[in-house]
Design a protein around this motif. Structure first.
Motif, PDB file in Angstrom:
ATOM      1  N   ALA A  80      31.996   4.310  -4.318  1.00 22.53           N
ATOM      2  CA  ALA A  80      32.157   5.118  -5.526  1.00 22.53           C
ATOM      3  C   ALA A  80      32.804   4.257  -6.608  1.00 22.53           C
ATOM      4  N   SER A  81      32.285   4.352  -7.803  1.00 26.04           N
ATOM      5  CA  SER A  81      32.815   3.509  -8.871  1.00 26.04           C
ATOM      6  C   SER A  81      32.794   4.270 -10.177  1.00 26.04           C
ATOM      7  N   GLY A  82      33.294   3.632 -11.168  1.00 26.83           N
ATOM      8  CA  GLY A  82      33.288   4.209 -12.492  1.00 26.83           C
ATOM      9  C   GLY A  82      34.610   3.984 -13.182  1.00 26.83           C
ATOM     10  N   CYS A  83      34.532   3.855 -14.474  1.00 23.11           N
ATOM     11  CA  CYS A  83      35.719   3.677 -15.304  1.00 23.11           C
ATOM     12  C   CYS A  83      35.675   4.724 -16.394  1.00 23.11           C
ATOM     13  N   ASN A 123      39.266  -1.256 -15.878  1.00 20.88           N
ATOM     14  CA  ASN A 123      39.990  -0.101 -16.429  1.00 20.88           C
ATOM     15  C   ASN A 123      40.893  -0.469 -17.605  1.00 20.88           C
ATOM     16  N   ARG A 124      41.089  -1.748 -17.857  1.00 22.74           N
ATOM     17  CA  ARG A 124      42.035  -2.186 -18.889  1.00 22.74           C
ATOM     18  C   ARG A 124      41.789  -1.523 -20.251  1.00 22.74           C
ATOM     19  N   PRO A 125      40.554  -1.493 -20.784  1.00 23.60           N
ATOM     20  CA  PRO A 125      40.362  -0.859 -22.105  1.00 23.60           C
ATOM     21  C   PRO A 125      40.792   0.609 -22.133  1.00 23.60           C
ATOM     22  N   ALA A 126      40.472   1.369 -21.091  1.00 28.21           N
ATOM     23  CA  ALA A 126      40.854   2.786 -21.050  1.00 28.21           C
ATOM     24  C   ALA A 126      42.367   2.932 -20.931  1.00 28.21           C
ATOM     25  N   ILE A 127      42.997   2.089 -20.128  1.00 27.83           N
ATOM     26  CA  ILE A 127      44.456   2.151 -19.977  1.00 27.83           C
ATOM     27  C   ILE A 127      45.127   1.838 -21.305  1.00 27.83           C
ATOM     28  N   GLU A 128      44.655   0.809 -21.994  1.00 27.53           N
ATOM     29  CA  GLU A 128      45.247   0.452 -23.286  1.00 27.53           C
ATOM     30  C   GLU A 128      45.080   1.577 -24.302  1.00 27.53           C
TER      31      GLU A 128
END
Length: 135
Positions: free
Chosen positions: A22-25, A64-69
């Motif tokens: 399972a994957s996805g960001c 996930n870095r862009p979403a976390i930022e």
């Protein structure tokens, strides 16, 4: 998405024959919708104690870095706290995100497994390669 394939994780239940891992960001649009739409709709007057927790698979991975930022920018503006539940296998790559100010990841829950024999049976890398030895 996750970099491990632990036998007890809920991520396994999200896998399909077409997508065994399972994957996805989260996208920027999803972050915006949650922080600017969903949260205000269910908590119209959130106080400064509101904390958003990153989890599900492994949040501290490069994709996930862009979403976390983006989430951290929103949280900083709104005075929200941010926490993370992580296996900590890549946490050192995100150390600049940890701190005590609103919008920083100020609380971390690290998942650990028991002694070596249990660890080696349950905490498995996606590639099947052994994880770093426990001490």
């Amino acid at each position: 998405a996750c970099n491990l394939d632990c036998v007890y994780c809920f991520q396994r239940s999200l896998a399909t024959p077409q997508q065994p891992q399972a994957s996805g960001c989260m996208t920027a649009e999803q972050v915006d919708r949650i922080v600017l739409g969903t949260i205000p709709s269910i908590l119209p007057h959130p106080d400064e104690k509101l904390t958003i927790t990153l989890f599900g698979g492994e949040p501290l991975l490069e994709p996930n870095r862009p979403a976390i930022e983006r989430l951290m920018r929103h949280a900083r503006k709104l005075g929200y706290g941010v926490s993370a539940i992580t296996n900590a296998t890549r946490a050192e790559r995100f150390v600049e995100y940890f701190g005590s100010e609103p919008g920083d990841i100020s609380s971390v829950q690290i998942t650990l497994d028991s002694g070596r024999s249990w660890h080696d049976r349950t905490r498995i890398s996606v590639s099947g390669a052994p994880l770093a030895p426990t001490r």
